[in-house]
Design a protein around this motif. Structure first.
Motif, mmCIF file in Angstrom:
data_model
loop_
_atom_site.group_PDB
_atom_site.id
_atom_site.type_symbol
_atom_site.label_atom_id
_atom_site.label_comp_id
_atom_site.label_asym_id
_atom_site.label_seq_id
_atom_site.Cartn_x
_atom_site.Cartn_y
_atom_site.Cartn_z
ATOM 1 N N ASN A 219 28.881 43.376 89.417
ATOM 2 C CA ASN A 219 28.527 42.839 90.138
ATOM 3 C C ASN A 219 27.691 42.643 91.390
ATOM 4 N N THR A 220 26.782 43.473 91.355
ATOM 5 C CA THR A 220 26.323 44.350 92.792
ATOM 6 C C THR A 220 24.862 44.086 93.676
ATOM 7 N N PHE A 221 24.238 43.226 92.841
ATOM 8 C CA PHE A 221 22.857 42.701 93.150
ATOM 9 C C PHE A 221 22.175 41.508 93.172
ATOM 10 N N ILE A 222 21.663 40.764 94.046
ATOM 11 C CA ILE A 222 20.513 39.639 93.376
ATOM 12 C C ILE A 222 19.922 39.699 93.315
ATOM 13 N N VAL A 223 18.592 38.677 92.688
ATOM 14 C CA VAL A 223 17.106 38.972 92.890
ATOM 15 C C VAL A 223 17.067 37.747 93.018
ATOM 16 N N ILE A 224 16.160 37.588 94.084
ATOM 17 C CA ILE A 224 14.938 35.993 94.061
ATOM 18 C C ILE A 224 14.022 36.613 93.300
ATOM 19 N N GLN A 225 12.835 35.189 93.443
ATOM 20 C CA GLN A 225 11.927 35.220 92.612
ATOM 21 C C GLN A 225 11.113 34.847 92.016
ATOM 22 N N PRO A 226 9.401 33.991 92.160
ATOM 23 C CA PRO A 226 9.268 33.759 90.936
ATOM 24 C C PRO A 226 9.464 33.536 89.689
ATOM 25 N N ASP A 227 9.467 32.304 89.665
ATOM 26 C CA ASP A 227 9.696 32.277 87.895
ATOM 27 C C ASP A 227 9.103 31.993 86.571
ATOM 28 N N GLU A 228 8.337 33.233 87.128
ATOM 29 C CA GLU A 228 6.942 33.655 85.557
ATOM 30 C C GLU A 228 6.664 34.871 86.281
ATOM 31 N N ASP A 229 5.651 35.478 84.308
ATOM 32 C CA ASP A 229 5.853 36.522 84.313
ATOM 33 C C ASP A 229 4.826 37.740 86.041
ATOM 34 N N ASP A 230 5.537 38.747 85.775
ATOM 35 C CA ASP A 230 4.243 39.919 87.004
ATOM 36 C C ASP A 230 4.677 39.201 88.549
ATOM 37 N N PRO A 231 5.944 38.559 89.179
ATOM 38 C CA PRO A 231 6.094 38.276 90.541
ATOM 39 C C PRO A 231 4.987 39.463 91.675
ATOM 40 N N VAL A 232 4.660 37.892 92.604
ATOM 41 C CA VAL A 232 3.977 39.463 93.628
ATOM 42 C C VAL A 232 4.602 39.591 94.784
ATOM 43 N N TRP A 233 6.095 38.812 94.696
ATOM 44 C CA TRP A 233 6.792 39.027 95.767
ATOM 45 C C TRP A 233 8.631 39.024 95.248
ATOM 46 N N PHE A 234 10.018 39.416 95.907
ATOM 47 C CA PHE A 234 10.462 39.248 95.515
ATOM 48 C C PHE A 234 12.300 39.504 96.429
ATOM 49 N N ALA A 235 12.698 39.238 96.946
ATOM 50 C CA ALA A 235 13.676 39.499 97.332
ATOM 51 C C ALA A 235 14.907 39.934 96.681
ATOM 52 N N SER A 236 16.212 41.300 97.603
ATOM 53 C CA SER A 236 17.246 41.379 97.028
ATOM 54 C C SER A 236 18.138 41.706 97.720
ATOM 55 N N VAL A 237 19.025 41.464 97.611
ATOM 56 C CA VAL A 237 20.725 41.771 98.370
ATOM 57 C C VAL A 237 21.484 42.583 97.671
ATOM 58 N N ALA A 238 21.697 43.736 98.299
ATOM 59 C CA ALA A 238 22.724 44.786 97.343
ATOM 60 C C ALA A 238 24.425 44.906 98.014
ATOM 61 N N VAL A 239 25.280 45.057 97.398
ATOM 62 C CA VAL A 239 26.353 45.255 98.207
ATOM 63 C C VAL A 239 25.677 47.030 98.239
ATOM 64 N N CYS A 240 26.379 47.651 99.782
ATOM 65 C CA CYS A 240 26.194 48.980 100.377
ATOM 66 C C CYS A 240 27.524 49.776 99.994
ATOM 67 N N ASP A 241 28.092 51.092 99.773
ATOM 68 C CA ASP A 241 28.348 51.458 99.267
ATOM 69 C C ASP A 241 29.382 51.895 100.483
ATOM 70 N N GLU A 242 29.141 51.910 102.389
ATOM 71 C CA GLU A 242 29.759 51.926 103.494
ATOM 72 C C GLU A 242 29.805 50.247 103.985
ATOM 73 N N GLY A 243 29.756 48.860 103.121
ATOM 74 C CA GLY A 243 30.132 47.629 103.455
ATOM 75 C C GLY A 243 29.083 47.436 103.660
ATOM 76 N N GLY A 244 29.320 45.810 103.778
ATOM 77 C CA GLY A 244 27.854 45.208 103.992
ATOM 78 C C GLY A 244 26.736 45.096 103.154
ATOM 79 N N TYR A 245 25.498 44.349 102.967
ATOM 80 C CA TYR A 245 24.677 43.974 102.181
ATOM 81 C C TYR A 245 22.961 45.253 102.421
ATOM 82 N N GLU A 246 22.950 45.235 101.650
ATOM 83 C CA GLU A 246 21.012 45.709 102.263
ATOM 84 C C GLU A 246 20.449 44.893 101.237
ATOM 85 N N ILE A 247 19.611 44.165 102.491
ATOM 86 C CA ILE A 247 18.404 43.538 102.006
ATOM 87 C C ILE A 247 17.261 43.535 101.980
#
Length: 109
Positions: free
Chosen positions: A36-64
Motif C-alpha cells: 500500500n505504497t501510494f494514494i491518488v486524488i483526482q476528479p472522478d471523471e475520464d481523463d482528469p486534467v489534475w491529480f495529486a499523489s502521495v507515495a512512500v519514499c524508500d528513505e522514509g517520509g512521503y513524496e507528494i
C-alpha cells in the motif's frame, strides 16, 4: 454514488469520495512500503486534467506530486509530517476547478 468533486484511491483498494482532511490523514497514515505504497486524488471523471499523489519514499517520509495541466502546474516535494501533507492537500484541492462550481474570482478592492 459518484463523487461530487474528486476521489481518493489507495493502492490497496481503499476508495473515498470527496475525502476530508481527516480522511486523507488516515489514508496517508495507512501507507506502507510493501503493498500500500501510494494514494491518488483526482476528479472522478475520464481523463482528469489534475491529480495529486502521495507515495512512500524508500528513505522514509512521503513524496507528494501535484499536477494540474490546465494551470501548467507540476510540483514534487517530500514531507514527513502526515498532518501537514493532509492540510496542504486540502488547500491545493480547494483551488481546483470543478464542473458546476462557480469560478473563483479575486478582487483588488
Amino acid at each position: 454514488m459518484v463523487a461530487a468533486t474528486y476521489c481518493a484511491d489507495s493502492e490497496n483498494g481503499d476508495h473515498i469520495d470527496d475525502p476530508s482532511e481527516d480522511a486523507l490523514f488516515e489514508l496517508i497514515s495507512e501507507l506502507d512500503d510493501t503493498d500500500n505504497t501510494f494514494i491518488v486524488i483526482q476528479p472522478d471523471e475520464d481523463d482528469p486534467v489534475w491529480f495529486a499523489s502521495v507515495a512512500v519514499c524508500d528513505e522514509g517520509g512521503y513524496e507528494i506530486v501535484l499536477r494540474d495541466s490546465t494551470r501548467r502546474e507540476h510540483k514534487v516535494t517530500t514531507e514527513t509530517d502526515v498532518g501537514a501533507i493532509a492540510n496542504d492537500l486540502i488547500i491545493w484541492l480547494a483551488a481546483r476547478n470543478f464542473p458546476g462550481r462557480p469560478t473563483q474570482h479575486t478582487s483588488t478592492f
